[in-house]
Write an enzyme that holds these catalytic residues in place. Structure first.
Site, PDB file in Angstrom:
ATOM      1  N   ASN A 153       0.840  -1.194   0.000  1.00  0.00           N
ATOM      2  CA  ASN A 153       0.000   0.000   0.000  1.00  0.00           C
ATOM      3  C   ASN A 153       0.877   1.246   0.000  1.00  0.00           C
ATOM      4  OD1 ASN A 153      -2.748  -0.903  -0.055  1.00  0.00           O
ATOM      5  ND2 ASN A 153      -2.387  -1.806   1.969  1.00  0.00           N
ATOM      6  N   SER A 191       5.768  13.930  -0.158  1.00  0.00           N
ATOM      7  CA  SER A 191       6.778  14.861  -0.672  1.00  0.00           C
ATOM      8  C   SER A 191       8.015  14.721   0.179  1.00  0.00           C
ATOM      9  CB  SER A 191       6.283  16.287  -0.567  1.00  0.00           C
ATOM     10  OG  SER A 191       6.443  16.760   0.766  1.00  0.00           O
TER      11      SER A 191
END
Lengths: 155, 155, 155
Positions: A38, A43
């Protein structure tokens, strides 16, 4: 999530055709070795002292943070590419920076752009670069295809 | 995140009108029973031995990983739908696969497509399917509306 | 992730020009004070009893959940703005709601819209608002620019 700082990372990439764009993306994740996890998009920082390792066989279904570039296309004959670059700092107490880029175009071109993006990001921080790593991959579309490049973080 | 493998999951869906597309999405999350949590989008695996449960009243503000399809529209009269499908493997030591799809169109059509996507994803892995679950929902737009279908993971 | 409920939050915003849209986004994260962390996007709740704090110097590379609005543009002279609003409930055992909005236009206009979005979201829940906080920022594009507004959760 909270308080968690990854300690290891690896680079991965894959391409695939598929029944739909999402199936092609799934196939690209599988070829990259992360298709049964998963992936949580984030960022884009390599923590200080985080170590580059060979790709790890992650437990199926685990929640795995990754910075990645992905692109799909359904235009037969089109070439698409995805790349990631990591700029690591001279000062090992500072973090590295990951940049992602994907677009129509050949692998070498996309990889050059994403490497420049990482260099520019370190300039903005005023940090010297010790090492610049990158990975990129291209896909020439048959019917529906995807290209993926990722930096996967782990603990 | 890191090292975490969810042990339970449930299906949820909702539709809503709203003041803006994001408000409609918020309303759809509320109707699905997950509007007061912090949903983190992930790609799209049911871990081995993860159990299907009835929808859980999650603690408000909890960080909750979910695979979901969502779509909004501001075209009055338009029908939009969102669906998710889960293909579970014969071999219970392998993971299940979640697929998400949303588009203009009626519920039954979107649900059929997303079920096929999950079947194709298991074919790509070379795994037999033991069970195929899905949920889908449609929204006929009044002014601004959203449809959402989700697989929510939990521990 | 799973079971985790953040206990503190702060508001942050930034703008930047950049070599590419992603570099501009990176610069905006840096100006907001969160450019060296791994931001994980989430939908959009302040947990009950979660406390507003002054911006925290987060550990580099930490995985940090945030709700944010971001926008980039490469149209010289264009004004873009990003804003977030938080509506906190009268009943302190209920959660607050975060809304995000970004678009072309000036800061005050985008901030007004995102505040209205948070008010509408609380109306939908049938909850009285005790306090409405917001932050927004605008960027007038030189070449390639980004604007970012965020609610960052922490523990």
């Amino acid at each position: 999530m909270i308080f968690k700082i990854p300690t290891r990372y690896f680079l991965a990439s894959g391409v695939s055709e598929g029944f739909t764009p999402l199936n092609a993306f799934d196939g690209a994740l599988l070829q990259a070795g992360i298709g049964n996890t998963n992936i949580v998009k984030m960022s884009s920082i390599v923590p200080p002292h985080c170590k580059l390792v060979a790709p790890i066989a992650l437990p199926p279904g685990a929640l795995v943070p990754a910075a990645y570039a992905a692109i799909t296309s359904d235009v037969p004959g089109e070439i698409i590419s995805a790349g990631v670059a990591i700029a690591l700092p001279e000062d090992e107490n500072q973090n590295g920076l990951i940049m992602e880029y994907s677009a129509k175009g050949e692998r070498h071109k996309i990889e050059e752009i994403v490497r420049n993006m990482a260099v520019e990001g370190m300039k903005l921080r005023g940090w010297e670069i010790k090492d610049l790593k990158s990975i990129a991959i291209e896909c020439k579309i048959k019917k529906i295809g995807a290209a993926l490049a990722a930096v996967v973080l782990w603990d």
